[in-house]
Design an enzyme around this catalytic site. Sequence first.
Site, PDB file in Angstrom:
ATOM      1  N   GLU A 174     -23.009  23.674 -22.730  1.00 30.16           N
ATOM      2  CA  GLU A 174     -21.754  24.383 -23.023  1.00 30.16           C
ATOM      3  C   GLU A 174     -21.359  24.245 -24.487  1.00 30.16           C
ATOM      4  O   GLU A 174     -20.214  24.515 -24.863  1.00 30.16           O
ATOM      5  CB  GLU A 174     -20.649  23.873 -22.084  1.00 30.16           C
ATOM      6  CG  GLU A 174     -20.978  24.045 -20.604  1.00 30.16           C
ATOM      7  CD  GLU A 174     -20.631  25.425 -20.034  1.00 30.16           C
ATOM      8  OE1 GLU A 174     -19.591  25.990 -20.404  1.00 30.16           O
ATOM      9  OE2 GLU A 174     -21.418  25.947 -19.207  1.00 30.16           O
ATOM     10  N   HIS A 250     -14.545  20.964 -19.359  1.00 32.12           N
ATOM     11  CA  HIS A 250     -15.258  20.604 -20.599  1.00 32.12           C
ATOM     12  C   HIS A 250     -14.618  19.334 -21.144  1.00 32.12           C
ATOM     13  O   HIS A 250     -13.421  19.103 -20.953  1.00 32.12           O
ATOM     14  CB  HIS A 250     -15.105  21.692 -21.680  1.00 32.12           C
ATOM     15  CG  HIS A 250     -15.843  22.963 -21.406  1.00 32.12           C
ATOM     16  ND1 HIS A 250     -15.305  24.211 -21.614  1.00 32.12           N
ATOM     17  CD2 HIS A 250     -17.107  23.180 -20.962  1.00 32.12           C
ATOM     18  CE1 HIS A 250     -16.194  25.142 -21.313  1.00 32.12           C
ATOM     19  NE2 HIS A 250     -17.292  24.537 -20.906  1.00 32.12           N
ATOM     20  N   CYS A 371     -10.670  25.554 -27.850  1.00 33.50           N
ATOM     21  CA  CYS A 371     -11.700  26.427 -27.261  1.00 33.50           C
ATOM     22  C   CYS A 371     -12.005  27.598 -28.169  1.00 33.50           C
ATOM     23  O   CYS A 371     -13.120  28.116 -28.186  1.00 33.50           O
ATOM     24  CB  CYS A 371     -11.229  27.021 -25.941  1.00 33.50           C
ATOM     25  SG  CYS A 371     -10.846  25.838 -24.675  1.00 33.50           S
TER      26      CYS A 371
HETATM   27  N1  LIG Z   1     -12.811  24.445 -23.097  1.00 40.83           N
HETATM   28  C1  LIG Z   1     -13.428  25.333 -23.845  1.00 40.83           C
HETATM   29  N2  LIG Z   1     -14.057  24.947 -24.893  1.00 40.83           N
HETATM   30  N3  LIG Z   1     -13.483  26.641 -23.517  1.00 40.83           N
HETATM   31  C2  LIG Z   1     -12.705  27.283 -22.541  1.00 40.83           C
HETATM   32  C3  LIG Z   1     -13.480  28.365 -21.903  1.00 40.83           C
HETATM   33  C4  LIG Z   1     -12.688  29.108 -20.875  1.00 40.83           C
HETATM   34  C5  LIG Z   1     -13.555  30.022 -20.050  1.00 40.83           C
HETATM   35  N4  LIG Z   1     -12.738  30.875 -19.183  1.00 40.83           N
HETATM   36  C6  LIG Z   1     -13.258  31.934 -18.593  1.00 40.83           C
HETATM   37  O1  LIG Z   1     -14.409  32.304 -18.738  1.00 40.83           O
HETATM   38  C7  LIG Z   1     -12.328  32.730 -17.665  1.00 40.83           C
HETATM   39  C8  LIG Z   1     -12.658  34.198 -17.574  1.00 40.83           C
HETATM   40  C9  LIG Z   1     -11.977  34.864 -16.427  1.00 40.83           C
HETATM   41  O2  LIG Z   1     -11.730  34.233 -15.396  1.00 40.83           O
HETATM   42  O3  LIG Z   1     -11.691  36.102 -16.518  1.00 40.83           O
HETATM   43  C10 LIG Z   1     -14.555  29.208 -19.223  1.00 40.83           C
HETATM   44  O4  LIG Z   1     -14.185  28.766 -18.129  1.00 40.83           O
HETATM   45  O5  LIG Z   1     -15.690  29.001 -19.683  1.00 40.83           O
END
Ligand SMILES: N=C(N)NCCC[C@H](NC(=O)CCC(=O)O)C(=O)O
Length: 448
Positions: A174, A250, A371
Amino acid sequence: MHAFEANFDGLVGPTHNYAGLSYGNVASTGNGQRAANPRLAARQGLDKMKALADLGFRQGVLAPHERPDVASLRQLGFAGSDAQVVARAAREAPAVLAACSSASPMWTANAATVSPSADSADGRVHFTPANLNNKFHRAIEHPTTGRVLAATFADPRCFAHHPALPAHMAFGDEGAANHTRLCADYGAPGVQLFVYGQRAFDASANGPRRYPARQTLEASQAVARQHGLNPARVVFAQQAPAAIDAGVFHNDVIAVGNRDVLFYHQHAFADADATLAALADAMHGVGASLRPLQVPAAAVSIEDAVRSYLFNSQLLSRADGRMLLVVPEECRHVEPVWAYLQDLLASQGPIAEVRVFDLKQSMQNGGGPACLRLRVALTADECAAVNPAVWINDARYASLCAWVDRHYRDRLSADDLADPQLLQECRTALDELTQLLQLGAVYPFQRG
Ligand SMILES: N=C(N)NCCC[C@H](NC(=O)CCC(=O)O)C(=O)O
């Protein structure tokens, strides 16, 4: 060698929507049916970039991806013209169309793992795009991410680009969301902390029970090898399985580091004492000493950390050497977190300032300030080798805001994803953006 940290934020794409795609990310699943406002989302992100650039931090931008991802839809058997591909997917498999329409590349902390030149054997900055193997809508990101990174950091004398790890759950990766570099100074050798959720090749190893562990130890080890890191300056630590089960999908939802400071929750790591001891020891090896800043569970529960995204903050070094914490607006609304932040400021520790940003459109999908950005430590020479058109300044902020206002809708719901016009809008916008940011042909529709 003197160096500094630059932040490269993901520009929110025109299809930003809430589709409930990320099991284990409680904001994503909880907001699955809401209508989104892509224009506002993009403007909130740009406003954060501009505010940090105005404060003197080096701020760049990474382009969004082509969505819906017609190439992936074709790979899944939808045929015909591009409009027919979208219409068929909408009719026969709306969930697949939603996954292929996500604007998730905006969260560039998941774009790649980056190791600065001071740490790598060949003296170059190394990039490995994350395979994001755990979620289909994210697993389709890395080919375009790799091209955007290569167009941004193009000079092979300074920058080394690796392919993503093999697309299998054993190597689930990730990116920088599970990676923190600690150092005395950005240009000096540092210690890289890789946090994983589970071991892939050890059936007896413990892991979360409810939600998936997205990052494996084996993936982190492969990235460290690929980047030519000195094993004495690398620490691998397991994230607490209970934290993952509480919605910490994460490590950057429960810890953030900058220079010699690690700001983390008491229950972030499976074995906090061993992790801190290993870090302190490795830091000692590079002539630095770790300044741990532990937030006790008695002050902030894991649930409140997830609700507020306190740890998904950016910890930035100001010119005076003290640090600024960039937090989302939600921290103000979770009372114990806001109270903790007041105490933190009063304590005269390394964090001297807190700034609050409204990033609600991204937050409702589980994406906070940290993020949205990819950190890259750069020397002056490396900085000069970065594509100059991606830096945020007054003029670029103005042209990107005007571009967003010209092309983005202010409302997007699940039903709208079936609209064939959306693909055209997205392509027209991105074609213009590649010129604005001088990226060349990075998108499938431009490559024929
Ligand atoms: N913590 C960090 N670095 N990044 C956050 C990423 C959020 C992302 N949300 C999403 O992909 C949701 C999309 C949706 O449900 O439409 C994920 O879960 O991978």
